[in-house]
Design a protein around this motif. Structure first.
Motif, mmCIF file in Angstrom:
data_model
loop_
_atom_site.group_PDB
_atom_site.id
_atom_site.type_symbol
_atom_site.label_atom_id
_atom_site.label_comp_id
_atom_site.label_asym_id
_atom_site.label_seq_id
_atom_site.Cartn_x
_atom_site.Cartn_y
_atom_site.Cartn_z
ATOM 1 N N SER A 1 32.918 -24.620 -1.907
ATOM 2 C CA SER A 1 33.985 -23.973 -1.145
ATOM 3 C C SER A 1 34.370 -24.675 0.159
ATOM 4 N N GLY A 2 33.416 -25.219 0.870
ATOM 5 C CA GLY A 2 33.754 -25.636 2.235
ATOM 6 C C GLY A 2 33.692 -27.131 2.439
ATOM 7 N N PRO A 3 33.875 -27.563 3.684
ATOM 8 C CA PRO A 3 33.677 -28.984 3.954
ATOM 9 C C PRO A 3 32.217 -29.370 3.760
ATOM 10 N N VAL A 4 32.002 -30.582 3.327
ATOM 11 C CA VAL A 4 30.651 -31.078 3.053
ATOM 12 C C VAL A 4 30.501 -32.429 3.734
ATOM 13 N N MET A 5 29.343 -32.650 4.335
ATOM 14 C CA MET A 5 29.113 -33.918 5.011
ATOM 15 C C MET A 5 27.697 -34.383 4.718
ATOM 16 N N MET A 6 27.540 -35.676 4.495
ATOM 17 C CA MET A 6 26.188 -36.208 4.306
ATOM 18 C C MET A 6 25.724 -36.860 5.597
ATOM 19 N N LEU A 7 24.475 -36.596 5.960
ATOM 20 C CA LEU A 7 23.944 -37.115 7.221
ATOM 21 C C LEU A 7 22.629 -37.848 6.954
ATOM 22 N N GLY A 8 22.492 -39.031 7.556
ATOM 23 C CA GLY A 8 21.235 -39.770 7.424
ATOM 24 C C GLY A 8 20.429 -39.575 8.691
ATOM 25 N N GLY A 9 20.424 -40.592 9.542
ATOM 26 C CA GLY A 9 19.649 -40.500 10.782
ATOM 27 C C GLY A 9 20.398 -39.795 11.905
ATOM 28 N N GLY A 10 21.671 -39.505 11.719
ATOM 29 C CA GLY A 10 22.450 -38.829 12.763
ATOM 30 C C GLY A 10 22.664 -39.694 13.991
ATOM 31 N N SER A 11 22.635 -41.021 13.803
ATOM 32 C CA SER A 11 22.703 -41.910 14.966
ATOM 33 C C SER A 11 24.106 -42.454 15.207
ATOM 34 N N ASN A 12 25.055 -42.016 14.408
ATOM 35 C CA ASN A 12 26.423 -42.502 14.609
ATOM 36 C C ASN A 12 27.405 -41.340 14.522
ATOM 37 N N ILE A 13 27.013 -40.239 15.161
ATOM 38 C CA ILE A 13 27.861 -39.042 15.078
ATOM 39 C C ILE A 13 27.784 -38.288 16.402
ATOM 40 N N LEU A 14 28.914 -37.712 16.790
ATOM 41 C CA LEU A 14 28.919 -36.834 17.963
ATOM 42 C C LEU A 14 29.407 -35.459 17.505
ATOM 43 N N PHE A 15 28.561 -34.446 17.662
ATOM 44 C CA PHE A 15 28.979 -33.083 17.369
ATOM 45 C C PHE A 15 29.604 -32.498 18.635
ATOM 46 N N ALA A 47 19.199 -44.814 0.247
ATOM 47 C CA ALA A 47 19.977 -44.416 1.426
ATOM 48 C C ALA A 47 19.166 -43.691 2.504
ATOM 49 N N GLY A 48 18.092 -43.005 2.116
ATOM 50 C CA GLY A 48 17.341 -42.240 3.113
ATOM 51 C C GLY A 48 16.322 -43.062 3.890
ATOM 52 N N GLU A 49 16.168 -44.325 3.531
ATOM 53 C CA GLU A 49 15.204 -45.177 4.250
ATOM 54 C C GLU A 49 15.717 -45.501 5.652
ATOM 55 N N ASN A 50 14.780 -45.675 6.580
ATOM 56 C CA ASN A 50 15.147 -46.087 7.932
ATOM 57 C C ASN A 50 15.656 -47.535 7.905
ATOM 58 N N TRP A 51 16.766 -47.780 8.585
ATOM 59 C CA TRP A 51 17.385 -49.109 8.517
ATOM 60 C C TRP A 51 16.462 -50.200 9.061
ATOM 61 N N HIS A 52 15.973 -50.017 10.281
ATOM 62 C CA HIS A 52 15.192 -51.100 10.911
ATOM 63 C C HIS A 52 13.910 -51.391 10.130
ATOM 64 N N GLU A 53 13.240 -50.330 9.673
ATOM 65 C CA GLU A 53 12.021 -50.558 8.876
ATOM 66 C C GLU A 53 12.354 -51.323 7.600
ATOM 67 N N SER A 54 13.525 -51.059 7.054
ATOM 68 C CA SER A 54 13.939 -51.768 5.830
ATOM 69 C C SER A 54 14.214 -53.241 6.126
ATOM 70 N N VAL A 55 14.826 -53.512 7.287
ATOM 71 C CA VAL A 55 15.069 -54.906 7.684
ATOM 72 C C VAL A 55 13.725 -55.637 7.796
ATOM 73 N N LEU A 56 12.764 -54.998 8.476
ATOM 74 C CA LEU A 56 11.439 -55.625 8.633
ATOM 75 C C LEU A 56 10.779 -55.848 7.270
ATOM 76 N N PRO A 60 19.751 -48.392 15.005
ATOM 77 C CA PRO A 60 19.176 -47.099 14.632
ATOM 78 C C PRO A 60 19.850 -46.510 13.395
ATOM 79 N N GLY A 61 19.166 -45.560 12.770
ATOM 80 C CA GLY A 61 19.792 -44.834 11.670
ATOM 81 C C GLY A 61 19.218 -45.170 10.318
ATOM 82 N N ALA A 62 19.846 -44.601 9.296
ATOM 83 C CA ALA A 62 19.361 -44.738 7.924
ATOM 84 C C ALA A 62 20.188 -45.770 7.166
ATOM 85 N N VAL A 63 19.618 -46.251 6.072
ATOM 86 C CA VAL A 63 20.292 -47.245 5.216
ATOM 87 C C VAL A 63 21.654 -46.715 4.753
#
Ligand code: NAP
Length: 351
Positions: free
Chosen positions: A49-63, A95-104, A121-124
């Motif tokens: 019914s409503g708006p839907v949003m997917m969120l990973g680490g929440g590091s690129n969003i302003l509520f 997609a749920g993996e941490n980005w920096h840890e994945s780079v390492l 910062p953030g998720a893959v």
């Protein structure tokens, strides 16, 4: 609904789910931690019914306001080398993996290509959305494909690099946020490294480390050192990294501004346009280190808005608007925000 339908929490606090650390809530939230969860989403009334949003680490969003719909937290985990030759390896990152840890992790596998993107910062899953970039490398340079859940077709889909329509901090996912959920990405990395040391700040740091023949791991360490020095740590002070994109202007406009400001940094683009430094423009207007209550501009980096403690998302957005107005007045340039901004009326703003 079945036992496999993800469990909904309603309402759900987002206070711990955004690196700005502002207080906000979603009408409902759930976690996706298995692939088959996607098949069951349509069983949920909140999803239909409503708006839907997917969120990973929440590091690129302003509520800047509450979210009136369903927030899906992506918790898909896993990293895998799919295929390797003596030159390249294809690596899949969920997609749920941490980005920096994945780079390492890729560097530990002896694979090069992501080193310049260390400590973002953030998720893959967030990386393809804004085509993360730093020190002359962006995800699009190494991305092979993105697996998505296509909400329109209710099915999986593989999008190749071209289909992602990457641009500067931009992609099809940013332009059509309602359609796809990023499930995983596959990157093509190098067994024999080819370093990108174009940015003088990076070269200077490696020289200061006494490294004339650096490895990809050295580059990653140098990037981490610079970022830790220049950027406020979101674990200590709320922020979402760069808040504005660097503006790209015509050579004529750059020349007009440059006549008054000959020291202004200018970076020529392949198409002849000129990229300017948003941080420099903001600093010229006196915003660096500015503070209004708990909403402020970092003392370390003019491009980073910070929450000194209890700033509301609305006050940070208001500050961002004031910064934009002053840049527009002085330089006739309209800065564009880099993060997704959720406005109180639930309009997602990426103007
Ligand atoms: P900097 O080295 O002080 O340079 C200022 C700006 O000039 C950067 O934004 C960069 O643009 C541009 N620039 C510098 N050297 C360049 C070159 N050789 N060719 C083309 N453009 C050049 O920048 P900084 O603020 O410390 O950031 C360093 C890198 O980290 C940048 O690439 C920046 O994008 C990245 N970064 C990203 C975030 C984020 O949240 N996404 C936050 C902080 C830093 P570009 O930004 O287009 O590279």
């Amino acid at each position: 609904m079945t036992a496999d339908t993800p469990k909904v929490v309603s309402p759900a606090s987002l206070d711990q789910a955004n690196s700005f650390g502002v207080s906000a809530q979603a009408a409902a939230a759930l976690q996706v931690s298995r692939r088959d969860h996607f098949y069951h989403l349509h069983e949920l009334p909140e999803y239909r019914s409503g708006p839907v949003m997917m969120l990973g680490g929440g590091s690129n969003i302003l509520f800047a306001g509450d979210y009136p719909g369903l927030v899906i937290f992506n918790r898909l985990a896993g990293r895998q080398v799919l295929d390797a030759t003596d030159k390249h390896a294809y690596v899949r990152l969920q997609a749920g993996e941490n980005w920096h840890e994945s780079v390492l992790w890729t560097l530990q596998q002896g694979l090069a290509g992501l080193e310049n993107l260390s400590l973002i910062p953030g998720a893959v899953g967030a990386a393809p959305i804004q085509n993360v970039g730093a020190y002359g490398v962006e995800l699009a340079d190494v991305l092979d494909q993105v697996e998505v859940w296509d909400r329109q077709r209710q099915d999986w889909r593989m999008l190749n690099n071209k289909a992602c329509a990457f641009g500067y901090r931009d992609s099809i996912f940013k332009r059509d946020p309602e359609r796809y959920f990023v499930v995983n990405i596959t990157v093509k990395l190098r067994v024999k490294p080819k370093l990108n040391l174009r940015y003088h700040g990076l070269r200077d740091e490696l020289n200061a480390m006494g490294l004339s023949n650096p490895t990809p791991l050295d580059v990653s360490r140098a990037v981490c050192t610079i970022r830790r020095r220049k950027l406020p740590d979101p674990a200590r002070i709320g922020n979402a990294g760069s808040f504005f994109k660097n503006p790209v202007v015509s050579p004529e406009q750059a020349a007009r501004i440059g006549a008054d400001y000959p020291q202004m940094p200018c970076f020529g683009q392949a198409d002849g346009a000129i990229k300017l430094s948003a941080a420099w423009l903001i600093e010229q207007c006196g915003w660096k280190g500015y503070r209004d209550g708990d909403a402020g501009v970092s003392e370390r980096h003019a491009l980073v808005l910070v929450n000194h403690g209890c700033a509301s998302g609305a006050s940070l957005w208001d500050l961002a608007q004031r910064i934009r107005s002053s840049i527009h007045e002085r330089f006739d340039i309209r800065l564009q925000p880099e993060p997704v901004v959720i406005l109180p009326a639930a309009k997602t703003d990426t103007p």
